[in-house]
Scaffold this active site. Structure first.
Site, PDB file in Angstrom:
ATOM      1  N   CYS A 112       9.890   9.465  -0.965  1.00 56.72           N
ATOM      2  CA  CYS A 112       9.451  10.548  -0.096  1.00 56.72           C
ATOM      3  C   CYS A 112       9.063  11.727  -0.979  1.00 56.72           C
ATOM      4  O   CYS A 112       9.944  12.387  -1.521  1.00 56.72           O
ATOM      5  CB  CYS A 112      10.556  10.943   0.877  1.00 56.72           C
ATOM      6  SG  CYS A 112      10.051  12.245   2.009  1.00 56.72           S
ATOM      7  N   ARG A 142       0.826  -1.206   0.000  1.00 58.37           N
ATOM      8  CA  ARG A 142       0.000   0.000   0.000  1.00 58.37           C
ATOM      9  C   ARG A 142       0.865   1.263   0.000  1.00 58.37           C
ATOM     10  O   ARG A 142       0.986   1.946  -1.013  1.00 58.37           O
ATOM     11  CB  ARG A 142      -0.941  -0.006   1.223  1.00 58.37           C
ATOM     12  CG  ARG A 142      -2.117   0.981   1.097  1.00 58.37           C
ATOM     13  CD  ARG A 142      -1.786   2.414   1.421  1.00 58.37           C
ATOM     14  NE  ARG A 142      -1.309   2.604   2.790  1.00 58.37           N
ATOM     15  CZ  ARG A 142      -0.919   3.766   3.262  1.00 58.37           C
ATOM     16  NH1 ARG A 142      -0.907   4.849   2.491  1.00 58.37           N
ATOM     17  NH2 ARG A 142      -0.470   3.880   4.514  1.00 58.37           N
ATOM     18  N   ASP A 143       1.497   1.552   1.111  1.00 60.24           N
ATOM     19  CA  ASP A 143       2.273   2.788   1.228  1.00 60.24           C
ATOM     20  C   ASP A 143       3.467   2.798   0.277  1.00 60.24           C
ATOM     21  O   ASP A 143       3.882   3.858  -0.195  1.00 60.24           O
ATOM     22  CB  ASP A 143       2.756   2.945   2.678  1.00 60.24           C
ATOM     23  CG  ASP A 143       3.327   4.317   2.957  1.00 60.24           C
ATOM     24  OD1 ASP A 143       2.905   5.274   2.297  1.00 60.24           O
ATOM     25  OD2 ASP A 143       4.192   4.426   3.838  1.00 60.24           O
ATOM     26  N   ASN A 198      10.331   4.938   2.687  1.00 62.65           N
ATOM     27  CA  ASN A 198      10.132   3.913   3.713  1.00 62.65           C
ATOM     28  C   ASN A 198      11.390   3.120   4.010  1.00 62.65           C
ATOM     29  O   ASN A 198      12.154   2.783   3.107  1.00 62.65           O
ATOM     30  CB  ASN A 198       9.038   2.934   3.263  1.00 62.65           C
ATOM     31  CG  ASN A 198       7.672   3.570   3.225  1.00 62.65           C
ATOM     32  OD1 ASN A 198       7.226   4.137   4.214  1.00 62.65           O
ATOM     33  ND2 ASN A 198       7.004   3.493   2.089  1.00 62.65           N
ATOM     34  N   HIS A 245       6.773   4.509  12.631  1.00 63.69           N
ATOM     35  CA  HIS A 245       6.792   4.451  11.166  1.00 63.69           C
ATOM     36  C   HIS A 245       7.850   5.449  10.707  1.00 63.69           C
ATOM     37  O   HIS A 245       7.602   6.658  10.669  1.00 63.69           O
ATOM     38  CB  HIS A 245       5.407   4.832  10.620  1.00 63.69           C
ATOM     39  CG  HIS A 245       5.272   4.763   9.143  1.00 63.69           C
ATOM     40  ND1 HIS A 245       4.385   3.906   8.515  1.00 63.69           N
ATOM     41  CD2 HIS A 245       5.888   5.435   8.144  1.00 63.69           C
ATOM     42  CE1 HIS A 245       4.463   4.063   7.203  1.00 63.69           C
ATOM     43  NE2 HIS A 245       5.387   5.004   6.952  1.00 63.69           N
ATOM     44  N   HIS A 256      10.721   6.924   8.019  1.00 66.45           N
ATOM     45  CA  HIS A 256      11.267   7.020   6.673  1.00 66.45           C
ATOM     46  C   HIS A 256      12.776   7.237   6.770  1.00 66.45           C
ATOM     47  O   HIS A 256      13.279   7.785   7.744  1.00 66.45           O
ATOM     48  CB  HIS A 256      10.589   8.162   5.912  1.00 66.45           C
ATOM     49  CG  HIS A 256       9.238   7.799   5.397  1.00 66.45           C
ATOM     50  ND1 HIS A 256       8.769   8.194   4.167  1.00 66.45           N
ATOM     51  CD2 HIS A 256       8.246   7.054   5.941  1.00 66.45           C
ATOM     52  CE1 HIS A 256       7.547   7.709   3.979  1.00 66.45           C
ATOM     53  NE2 HIS A 256       7.210   7.022   5.044  1.00 66.45           N
TER      54      HIS A 256
END
Length: 298
Positions: free
Chosen positions: A240, A15-16, A249, A207, A209
């Protein structure tokens, strides 16, 4: 504080990760990725997002993906459902857990979803109420917890206020995201110390990055704060969008390598994980974002 002996990794690549990739990917390839991640031992996989394909083209076909994946008992297959229409579509697709997304920055909230933080939180109330009626669990995300591309520094107390609201609404877990990857270990620990005054430690996730190469050290700092749930993305999928050309990520393979080296259990098979990452990168025609994968490739 003693470090956790077991960590739960939330795989957000399908997804992300994929939603930020430029190369179109078919439903069949998405299904293959999710099935490979299941086989590797991931206990939570964020499969897709129920949003308009007009705004997020890569998430088109999420219902078809849910219909075709091989679901393994005990594995959570989640989806982002940012509004009530998305939630209804998720329910129709057989989704048992959804996620909602807020920001800790007023400027980011206005730029990203065209409303204030309080207005965005109000939109989640009917989703969470409907989720309770359907027996569906809800996970909350808070973005920009360690920095905003528009405001710069973000107050840890503001992060705590938003996380507290999501938890009080009924989100069983709240994931705190360093969206632009500017956080450092000291800031990470201070942020969690502030948030845990309002939300139980065991209800929080990180979470991170890797835009500035700080994701792993920030995860380690979080472990020192007793956080035992982290979001990560296979092969570092996703960029990003607020730092042109930068990585986004943190790669699941890299997080797993660190945790394995620390003797922290995850239940994930590294060899199968690496194969899953290698395959999806070949489909996308891109180089893996995982340092571990690149080192193993020689």
């Amino acid at each position: 504080m003693n470090l956790p002996t077991h960590v739960r990794l939330i795989e957000v690549g399908p997804r992300d990760g994929l939603q930020n990739e430029a190369t179109p990917i078919s439903v069949a390839d998405k299904v293959q990725l999710v099935d490979a991640l299941t086989d590797a031992g991931l206990g939570y996989i964020e499969v897709g997002s129920f949003v308009s394909p007009k705004w997020v083209p890569q998430m088109a076909g999420s219902a078809e993906v849910f219909a075709q994946i091989r679901r393994k008992p005990g594995v959570v297959y989640g989806a982002l459902a940012p509004n009530l229409r998305g939630f209804e579509d998720a329910v129709a697709a057989g989704v048992k857990e959804v996620a909602v997304f807020a920001a800790a920055s007023e400027a980011f909230s206005q730029r990203n979803i065209n409303c204030s933080i309080s207005e965005s939180l109000a939109r989640f109330v009917p989703i969470i109420e409907a989720a309770k009626l359907h027996g569906i669990t809800v996970r909350g995300y808070v973005s920009c917890v360690l920095g905003c591309p528009y405001e710069g520094n973000v107050s840890a107390h503001q992060v705590a206020a938003v996380a507290k609201e999501l938890y009080a609404m009924g989100c069983y877990e709240v994931s705190l995201g360093d969206t632009i990857g500017t956080g450092t270990p000291t800031a990470t620990r201070a942020m969690f110390e502030a948030v845990t005054a309002d939300v139980p430690r065991e209800k929080l996730a990180g979470h991170f990055h890797d835009t500035y190469g700080q994701a792993l050290v920030n995860i380690y700092a979080s472990l020192q704060e007793g956080i035992a749930v982290f979001d990560s993305s296979i092969a570092g999928l996703g960029g990003c969008p607020y730092a042109k050309g930068a990585s986004g990520n943190v790669a699941t393979e890299d997080v797993l390598y660190m945790l394995n080296g620390m003797g922290i259990e995850t239940g994930i098979d590294m060899d199968k994980l690496l194969l899953a990452g290698e395959h999806i990168c070949s489909v996308l025609g891109r180089v893996t974002g995982s340092r571990v994968a690149r080192a193993r490739q020689g």
